[in-house]
Design a protein around this motif. Structure first.
Motif, mmCIF file in Angstrom:
data_model
loop_
_atom_site.group_PDB
_atom_site.id
_atom_site.type_symbol
_atom_site.label_atom_id
_atom_site.label_comp_id
_atom_site.label_asym_id
_atom_site.label_seq_id
_atom_site.Cartn_x
_atom_site.Cartn_y
_atom_site.Cartn_z
ATOM 1 N N ALA A 89 0.828 -1.196 0.000
ATOM 2 C CA ALA A 89 0.000 0.000 0.000
ATOM 3 C C ALA A 89 0.863 1.245 0.000
ATOM 4 N N TYR A 90 0.315 2.302 -0.546
ATOM 5 C CA TYR A 90 0.930 3.619 -0.493
ATOM 6 C C TYR A 90 -0.018 4.523 0.280
ATOM 7 N N HIS A 109 -14.218 5.372 0.177
ATOM 8 C CA HIS A 109 -14.577 4.651 -1.046
ATOM 9 C C HIS A 109 -13.655 3.448 -1.150
ATOM 10 N N VAL A 110 -14.225 2.279 -1.325
ATOM 11 C CA VAL A 110 -13.441 1.063 -1.479
ATOM 12 C C VAL A 110 -13.751 0.498 -2.856
ATOM 13 N N GLY A 113 -8.720 -3.056 -5.570
ATOM 14 C CA GLY A 113 -7.340 -2.645 -5.538
ATOM 15 C C GLY A 113 -7.091 -1.220 -5.082
ATOM 16 N N ARG A 114 -8.104 -0.545 -4.541
ATOM 17 C CA ARG A 114 -7.889 0.826 -4.088
ATOM 18 C C ARG A 114 -8.908 1.218 -3.014
ATOM 19 N N THR A 115 -8.476 2.134 -2.173
ATOM 20 C CA THR A 115 -9.339 2.691 -1.134
ATOM 21 C C THR A 115 -8.981 4.159 -1.002
ATOM 22 N N ALA A 116 -9.967 4.992 -0.846
ATOM 23 C CA ALA A 116 -9.742 6.407 -0.631
ATOM 24 C C ALA A 116 -10.631 6.878 0.504
#
Length: 118
Positions: A89-90, A109-110, A113-116
């Motif tokens: 993760a970054y 927001h999921v 391959g990404r979550t914000a």
């Protein structure tokens, strides 16, 4: 989905201080000497700093803002400071206007391959 963030906010204390880089640079900008376009080659515990191009001189505080693989960090903490393992993760943080009107809330927001989070 709504989550109670009181445990997260409660985990901080009066001893916990976080200043984002933009704010720190605004605080220090006036009255502080910046050295651009040079590189620190050696640091002494008494604040003496040697540069690649400029003459050596003494500082009360040295802030190395030269990136993740910081030369200043290596000089202060040694080679092992660059030992790390990618955990998949970054993390990036920035300041935005509170357009959604959040008050001690997390909007997340999921996706694949990404979550914000906001």
């Amino acid at each position: 989905m709504r989550a109670d963030l009181s445990k997260i906010f409660g985990a901080t204390s009066e001893r916990h201080v976080e200043i984002v880089r933009d704010n720190l640079s605004e605080i220090y900008y006036d009255g502080v000497e910046y050295v651009f376009g040079d590189s620190v080659t050696e640091l002494a515990p008494d604040g003496e700093v040697w540069f690649e191009n400029a003459a050596a001189r003494r500082f009360d505080l040295v802030v190395g803002a030269d990136g993740l693989h910081s030369n200043v960090r290596r000089l202060v903490f040694g080679e092992e400071c660059h030992d790390h393992a990618f955990i998949g993760a970054y993390f990036g943080a920035l300041t935005l206007p509170n357009a959604p009107g959040l008050a001690r809330e997390l909007l997340i927001h999921v996706g694949v391959g990404r979550t914000a989070g906001l």
